[in-house]
Design a protein around this motif. Structure first.
Motif, PDB file in Angstrom:
ATOM      1  N   GLU A 155       2.239  12.939  -3.187  1.00 19.58           N
ATOM      2  CA  GLU A 155       3.382  12.684  -4.057  1.00 19.58           C
ATOM      3  C   GLU A 155       3.520  11.186  -4.331  1.00 19.58           C
ATOM      4  OE1 GLU A 155       8.196  13.606  -4.308  1.00 19.58           O
ATOM      5  OE2 GLU A 155       7.014  14.310  -2.603  1.00 19.58           O
ATOM      6  N   GLY A 156       3.430  10.827  -5.594  1.00 27.16           N
ATOM      7  CA  GLY A 156       3.570   9.428  -5.979  1.00 27.16           C
ATOM      8  C   GLY A 156       2.287   8.634  -5.976  1.00 27.16           C
ATOM      9  N   ARG A 216      -1.244   4.275  -8.881  1.00 26.07           N
ATOM     10  CA  ARG A 216      -2.647   4.660  -9.033  1.00 26.07           C
ATOM     11  C   ARG A 216      -3.548   3.865  -8.094  1.00 26.07           C
ATOM     12  NH1 ARG A 216      -1.240   5.584 -14.827  1.00 26.07           N
ATOM     13  NH2 ARG A 216      -1.597   3.380 -15.322  1.00 26.07           N
ATOM     14  N   VAL A 217      -4.602   4.538  -7.621  1.00 25.75           N
ATOM     15  CA  VAL A 217      -5.614   3.926  -6.777  1.00 25.75           C
ATOM     16  C   VAL A 217      -6.953   3.994  -7.511  1.00 25.75           C
ATOM     17  CG1 VAL A 217      -6.865   4.045  -4.587  1.00 25.75           C
ATOM     18  CG2 VAL A 217      -4.406   4.562  -4.656  1.00 25.75           C
TER      19      VAL A 217
END
Length: 202
Positions: free
Chosen positions: A143-144, A47-48
């Motif tokens: 993705e991811g 997560r960002v």
């Protein structure tokens, strides 16, 4: 998008200022300048957190909780709970500040049953971390990688054993000093380490 409980881990970084606080037998143990959260960086959970979201939430938390001396946290994350359980409280956040993209703060370890566990874990060189707890939704960037959205609400910061954010574990030099001197009293070890730190930085 549905909101969900979001938790993020940072290893605790023990600074020299923390060591001097811990050496005092009469005062509380204070973990100074610990990394609590980091903006614009992908963490171990993929997560960002956008900087503007964390700035808004940290300012609100500072005004509504830290300055009113009610920024409490628990030892370990509870299961899917969005309120702080007073029976599990171990510490109090006493200050917040930004250094670049890092949200840092001071953590006072309280003389509660859970707080005393934290103190003993530190004295026995157990690597701990601090983890934010909040509620919000995420949107996939690729993705991811998920980006935390503007509806994020910060709840608290807990002390845990496995953080998702890089750079929040106990400083390796402190850990190795404790390891080399297992038979030395903790206060004596901390005082000696701080003296060596000062000499090495002259």
């Amino acid at each position: 998008m549905a909101k969900k409980l979001l938790t993020e881990f940072f290893p605790l970084d023990y600074s020299a200022a923390l060591i001097t606080e811990a050496a005092g037998s009469s005062g509380p143990m204070v973990l100074r300048n610990a990394v609590l959260q980091r903006s614009n960086a992908k963490n171990q959970n993929g997560r960002v957190y956008p900087r503007e979201v964390l700035i808004r939430e940290s300012q609100k938390y500072l005004a509504e909780f830290v300055k009113q001396r009610r920024a409490l946290g628990e030892l370990d994350h509870p299961e899917e709970r969005t309120v702080v359980n007073l029976a599990n409280v171990s510490h109090l956040i006493t200050d917040l500040r930004w250094e670049g993209n890092d949200l840092r703060g001071d953590i006072e370890i309280l003389p509660t049953p859970m707080g005393n566990i934290v103190k003993e874990l530190v004295r026995n060189r157990i690597r701990l971390g601090v983890s934010s707890r909040g509620v919000g939704s995420v949107d996939s960037l690729d993705e991811g990688t998920d980006e935390v959205q503007d509806d994020f609400n910060l709840i608290c910061f807990d002390i845990v054993s496995n953080p998702s954010t890089q750079g929040a574990f106990i400083n390796e030099s402190v850990m190795s000093a404790i390891d080399r001197n297992r038979n030395m009293k903790v206060d004596e070890l901390i005082t000696n380490f701080f003296s060596e730190f000062q000499l090495g930085n002259k």
